[in-house]
Design a protein around this motif. Sequence first.
Motif, PDB file in Angstrom:
ATOM      1  N   GLU A  94       2.796  -3.415 -19.387  1.00 43.19           N
ATOM      2  CA  GLU A  94       1.932  -2.308 -19.757  1.00 43.19           C
ATOM      3  C   GLU A  94       2.555  -0.965 -19.353  1.00 43.19           C
ATOM      4  O   GLU A  94       3.089  -0.827 -18.247  1.00 43.19           O
ATOM      5  CB  GLU A  94       0.558  -2.446 -19.079  1.00 43.19           C
ATOM      6  CG  GLU A  94      -0.270  -3.617 -19.573  1.00 43.19           C
ATOM      7  CD  GLU A  94       0.060  -4.937 -18.878  1.00 43.19           C
ATOM      8  OE1 GLU A  94       0.926  -4.943 -17.980  1.00 43.19           O
ATOM      9  OE2 GLU A  94      -0.554  -5.959 -19.245  1.00 43.19           O
ATOM     10  N   LEU A  95       2.451  -0.011 -20.249  1.00 47.44           N
ATOM     11  CA  LEU A  95       2.948   1.339 -19.976  1.00 47.44           C
ATOM     12  C   LEU A  95       2.155   1.965 -18.831  1.00 47.44           C
ATOM     13  O   LEU A  95       0.936   1.855 -18.771  1.00 47.44           O
ATOM     14  CB  LEU A  95       2.774   2.200 -21.233  1.00 47.44           C
ATOM     15  CG  LEU A  95       3.155   3.678 -21.100  1.00 47.44           C
ATOM     16  CD1 LEU A  95       4.660   3.835 -20.939  1.00 47.44           C
ATOM     17  CD2 LEU A  95       2.660   4.465 -22.308  1.00 47.44           C
ATOM     18  N   LYS A  96       2.871   2.625 -17.936  1.00 47.72           N
ATOM     19  CA  LYS A  96       2.202   3.365 -16.868  1.00 47.72           C
ATOM     20  C   LYS A  96       2.622   4.829 -16.936  1.00 47.72           C
ATOM     21  O   LYS A  96       3.785   5.136 -17.166  1.00 47.72           O
ATOM     22  CB  LYS A  96       2.550   2.763 -15.502  1.00 47.72           C
ATOM     23  CG  LYS A  96       1.966   1.371 -15.347  1.00 47.72           C
ATOM     24  CD  LYS A  96       2.181   0.791 -13.972  1.00 47.72           C
ATOM     25  CE  LYS A  96       1.440  -0.538 -13.869  1.00 47.72           C
ATOM     26  NZ  LYS A  96       1.589  -1.144 -12.540  1.00 47.72           N
ATOM     27  N   LEU A  97       1.648   5.701 -16.735  1.00 46.55           N
ATOM     28  CA  LEU A  97       1.894   7.139 -16.834  1.00 46.55           C
ATOM     29  C   LEU A  97       1.183   7.851 -15.692  1.00 46.55           C
ATOM     30  O   LEU A  97       0.301   7.286 -15.049  1.00 46.55           O
ATOM     31  CB  LEU A  97       1.362   7.676 -18.169  1.00 46.55           C
ATOM     32  CG  LEU A  97       2.089   7.198 -19.425  1.00 46.55           C
ATOM     33  CD1 LEU A  97       1.332   7.640 -20.665  1.00 46.55           C
ATOM     34  CD2 LEU A  97       3.514   7.737 -19.445  1.00 46.55           C
ATOM     35  N   GLU A  98       1.562   9.105 -15.495  1.00 44.33           N
ATOM     36  CA  GLU A  98       0.892   9.903 -14.469  1.00 44.33           C
ATOM     37  C   GLU A  98      -0.616   9.909 -14.713  1.00 44.33           C
ATOM     38  O   GLU A  98      -1.060   9.886 -15.863  1.00 44.33           O
ATOM     39  CB  GLU A  98       1.425  11.344 -14.518  1.00 44.33           C
ATOM     40  CG  GLU A  98       2.029  11.801 -13.203  1.00 44.33           C
ATOM     41  CD  GLU A  98       2.459  13.252 -13.271  1.00 44.33           C
ATOM     42  OE1 GLU A  98       1.794  14.093 -12.652  1.00 44.33           O
ATOM     43  OE2 GLU A  98       3.457  13.532 -13.960  1.00 44.33           O
ATOM     44  N   LEU A 114       2.109   9.269  -8.610  1.00 42.67           N
ATOM     45  CA  LEU A 114       1.560   7.944  -8.907  1.00 42.67           C
ATOM     46  C   LEU A 114       1.457   7.741 -10.416  1.00 42.67           C
ATOM     47  O   LEU A 114       1.038   8.633 -11.143  1.00 42.67           O
ATOM     48  CB  LEU A 114       0.161   7.831  -8.290  1.00 42.67           C
ATOM     49  CG  LEU A 114      -0.603   6.538  -8.579  1.00 42.67           C
ATOM     50  CD1 LEU A 114       0.041   5.353  -7.855  1.00 42.67           C
ATOM     51  CD2 LEU A 114      -2.064   6.673  -8.166  1.00 42.67           C
ATOM     52  N   LYS A 115       1.841   6.559 -10.859  1.00 46.08           N
ATOM     53  CA  LYS A 115       1.670   6.211 -12.270  1.00 46.08           C
ATOM     54  C   LYS A 115       0.812   4.958 -12.381  1.00 46.08           C
ATOM     55  O   LYS A 115       0.975   4.020 -11.609  1.00 46.08           O
ATOM     56  CB  LYS A 115       3.033   5.997 -12.931  1.00 46.08           C
ATOM     57  CG  LYS A 115       3.822   7.295 -13.004  1.00 46.08           C
ATOM     58  CD  LYS A 115       5.118   7.156 -13.758  1.00 46.08           C
ATOM     59  CE  LYS A 115       5.761   8.535 -13.905  1.00 46.08           C
ATOM     60  NZ  LYS A 115       7.005   8.484 -14.664  1.00 46.08           N
ATOM     61  N   LEU A 116      -0.084   4.977 -13.347  1.00 43.44           N
ATOM     62  CA  LEU A 116      -1.017   3.865 -13.537  1.00 43.44           C
ATOM     63  C   LEU A 116      -1.133   3.549 -15.020  1.00 43.44           C
ATOM     64  O   LEU A 116      -0.759   4.356 -15.868  1.00 43.44           O
ATOM     65  CB  LEU A 116      -2.400   4.244 -12.987  1.00 43.44           C
ATOM     66  CG  LEU A 116      -2.491   4.416 -11.471  1.00 43.44           C
ATOM     67  CD1 LEU A 116      -3.847   4.978 -11.091  1.00 43.44           C
ATOM     68  CD2 LEU A 116      -2.256   3.085 -10.766  1.00 43.44           C
ATOM     69  N   GLU A 117      -1.714   2.397 -15.299  1.00 43.86           N
ATOM     70  CA  GLU A 117      -1.947   2.026 -16.694  1.00 43.86           C
ATOM     71  C   GLU A 117      -2.752   3.124 -17.395  1.00 43.86           C
ATOM     72  O   GLU A 117      -3.611   3.755 -16.775  1.00 43.86           O
ATOM     73  CB  GLU A 117      -2.726   0.703 -16.745  1.00 43.86           C
ATOM     74  CG  GLU A 117      -1.999  -0.396 -17.509  1.00 43.86           C
ATOM     75  CD  GLU A 117      -2.849  -1.645 -17.608  1.00 43.86           C
ATOM     76  OE1 GLU A 117      -3.345  -1.929 -18.704  1.00 43.86           O
ATOM     77  OE2 GLU A 117      -3.007  -2.326 -16.583  1.00 43.86           O
ATOM     78  N   LYS A 154      -7.593   2.674 -22.508  1.00 44.19           N
ATOM     79  CA  LYS A 154      -8.101   1.320 -22.739  1.00 44.19           C
ATOM     80  C   LYS A 154      -9.561   1.194 -22.319  1.00 44.19           C
ATOM     81  O   LYS A 154     -10.415   0.768 -23.095  1.00 44.19           O
ATOM     82  CB  LYS A 154      -7.231   0.307 -21.978  1.00 44.19           C
ATOM     83  CG  LYS A 154      -5.771   0.342 -22.408  1.00 44.19           C
ATOM     84  CD  LYS A 154      -4.909  -0.657 -21.634  1.00 44.19           C
ATOM     85  CE  LYS A 154      -3.443  -0.504 -22.053  1.00 44.19           C
ATOM     86  NZ  LYS A 154      -2.558  -1.495 -21.411  1.00 44.19           N
TER      87      LYS A 154
END
Lengths: 338, 338
Positions: free
Chosen positions: A255-259, B256-259, B263
Motif C-alpha cells: 500500500e502507498l504511504k504518504l505524508e 511520518l508517512k501513513l496509508e 480509503k
Amino acid sequence: MKAEKFTLLRHFDGMPQPSDFQLESEDLPELKEGEFLCEAEFLSVDPYMRPYSKDLNPPVTMIGSQVARVLESRSDKFPVGCRVVGALGWRSRTVVSEDMPSAVFGLRKLPDLGDLPTSYALGSCGMPGNTAYFGFLEICKPKEGETVVVTGAAGAVGSLVGQIAKIKGCRVIGFAGTDDKCAWIRQLGFDVAINYKTCADIDAALKEAAPDGVDCYFDNVGGMLSFQIRKQMNLFGRISVCGFISSYNEKTGEELKLEIPEKLILFKQLKMEGFIVTRWDQEETWNRGVEQMASWIREGKIQVQETVTDGFQNMPQAFIGMLKGENTGKAVVKVNAQ
Amino acid sequence: MKAEKFTLLRHFDGMPQPSDFQLESEDLPELKEGEFLCEAEFLSVDPYMRPYSKDLNPPVTMIGSQVARVLESRSDKFPVGCRVVGALGWRSRTVVSEDMPSAVFGLRKLPDLGDLPTSYALGSCGMPGNTAYFGFLEICKPKEGETVVVTGAAGAVGSLVGQIAKIKGCRVIGFAGTDDKCAWIRQLGFDVAINYKTCADIDAALKEAAPDGVDCYFDNVGGMLSFQIRKQMNLFGRISVCGFISSYNEKTGEELKLEIPEKLILFKQLKMEGFIVTRWDQEETWNRGVEQMASWIREGKIQVQETVTDGFQNMPQAFIGMLKGENTGKAVVKVNAQ
C-alpha cells in the motif's frame, strides 16, 4: 430457460485477471407468483466493483448492474416487455422478485429517457450520472468563477463532473491518462487537460493551469496525484472523495504511504468528504438527478461517450480494461441478441 | 521605560531548544497620540506557535498572546488601568497603537469575566475556549447519545471539548499521555480515558471504550493515533482537525508517512475538516463563544485547570514543556510584579 453468469472464484490480488472469473451456465427455475424473468441488454463495469469485491465470499456471482428487458412475467408491476435497471450481477438472464428493493443497488424501472439510448441508465442517467451530479454539487458546492480540478476526468463520472462544473461557470482542469483522453475532455469544454502519465512536472503544470489555486477537487483517483493537488488548494477548499482507483489494484502489503493529510487540511481549512451515491437514493431525489442529467444531455450541454464491449462473454475483459483505463467515458458491455 | 522580549534566533528543527531564543532588553519609545503602554500579566504558550513559527523570518520577536494592563496611555479608548488581551508577542512591555485590529491575533479589551481569573482570557474564555466551542460544535455537530473521541484530551482545548461533549449528552473518550492526565479527565467527566503512551493495544482499547464506533473525532494530534481512531469511525462520522501536535516537532526529512486517508474517508463517508479559530473572529460571534464558556464555568459544568509557570524569563521552558506534554490544561506564564 438457460442463463449464463460469471462466478468470481477468488479475491483479487493486485490487478484482476481473467482467470479470477468463471463463465457458467445454469437452468433457471420456473417463475413463481410475483416473479419475472429479466434478459440483460447492457451490463455495467465500474471501478467500485474492485474494492466492493473484498466484501464478497467467493465463489459467488460477480456483482454489477444491468439494463434488462422483461421476457416473461408473473408480476403485474413488471409486465413482459418493460425494462428495468438493477443490481442483478453478471448474469445474462435472471429471475427476479418484484419485492426486490427499489434502490440504486436494488431494482428500478428504467427511467423514461425519451430518445436517449437505454444504456445511459447505467451511466450519465444512472448511478455514475448521479455520482457526478450530487457528489460534486452537494459536497463541493462550487461557486461561479471558482477553479475545479477533476481526476479520472475522462471516465464515466469525471467527464460528467467537468461538464457540470462548466455549466456552473467554473474554470475546469482535468487529469487523464492518455493524450486522446485529454483531447476529448478539452472538446467537452475542460479549460485544461493534463496527461498525468506523461507530464514531467505535475506541480508546475497545475500551477500554470490554476494560477489562482484550486477551490474544488473532485477526486476519483486518490494517492500521490491527489496529494499533489491538495497542496495547491485554496483556503476553505472542498474535496469530494469519490474514489481512489490508483490504489484499487495494490497488492496486499504494498500500500502507498504518504505524508499525513492533517497538515494541509488544517492550515488550508479544507473540507474533505467521502460519499457513496446511495446517500441520495430516495426515489424523488434520485429521479431529480437523473432528469437533470437527461435534460442537460438533450440540450447539448453535456456530451456523453460510451466504450462498448460486445458480448456477455467479454465481461471480464471489459472490467479489467476499465481498471487499466482503456475506456473513455462510460464502459458498458452489450449483450448480443440470442 | 525598559522592556524585555524574547527573540526567536532561528527556525526550530525538531523539538525547540532554549538556545533557539534570546532574552533581550530594549528601551521603549515615548508614547505618541493614540498609543498606550501595555504591561504583560499573563502570557500564553500554545501548540500553534510551533508550526506558525515556520512563517516567521528570524531573528524576530516570538509570537504569542498575553493579558496585559495599560500602564500609560495617550488613547481615550484604552485608558490607564484597563486590561487587554492581544497578540503582542513574547514581550514584558509593549507600546501599542489603538489602531491595532480587534481580532484574536490582534488586540481586544479583556472580556468581562466577572470573578473568573483574568488569565482565563488566554484559555477557556479566549482563543482555546473558542477553538473548543466552535471547532467542536460547528464542525462535528454532535448529537445526543453519540460517541466522541478527543485526543490531546488533557490539554487546553481537548479538556474543554470533552466537557462540552458531555454537556451535549455524548459518550466521551479521551486520549492523553500520562496516568495523571487520564485521572484528571475522568474527574472532568470523560467516560473513558486512555493513556496512549502506555496502552499496549490502542485498537482494542478503543474498541472496548467505543463498542458502537466513533461518531465524532476532535483531532489535536494527527499521525498514527488519528489514523487508528479513524479506522473505528462510523458511517457519516465527522472529524474536526484542530492540530497535529504529534508531527509539530518532526525533523525535516523524517516526516511520518501513513496509508492514504481516502480509503476510510470514502467508504465510511467521513467528513474531515480543518479549521483555524479565526474563522469565528467576528466580534459578535467571538463574544458569544466566550460568554457561553464563561457561563458554563460559573455554573460548574466546565472545570478549568492551568499549568502556571512563574516568571517572564521562563517563557521558553514553558513553551517547550507544553510541547512535551508537561502541562495539564492551559499552559500560561505569570509575569512577576516588577
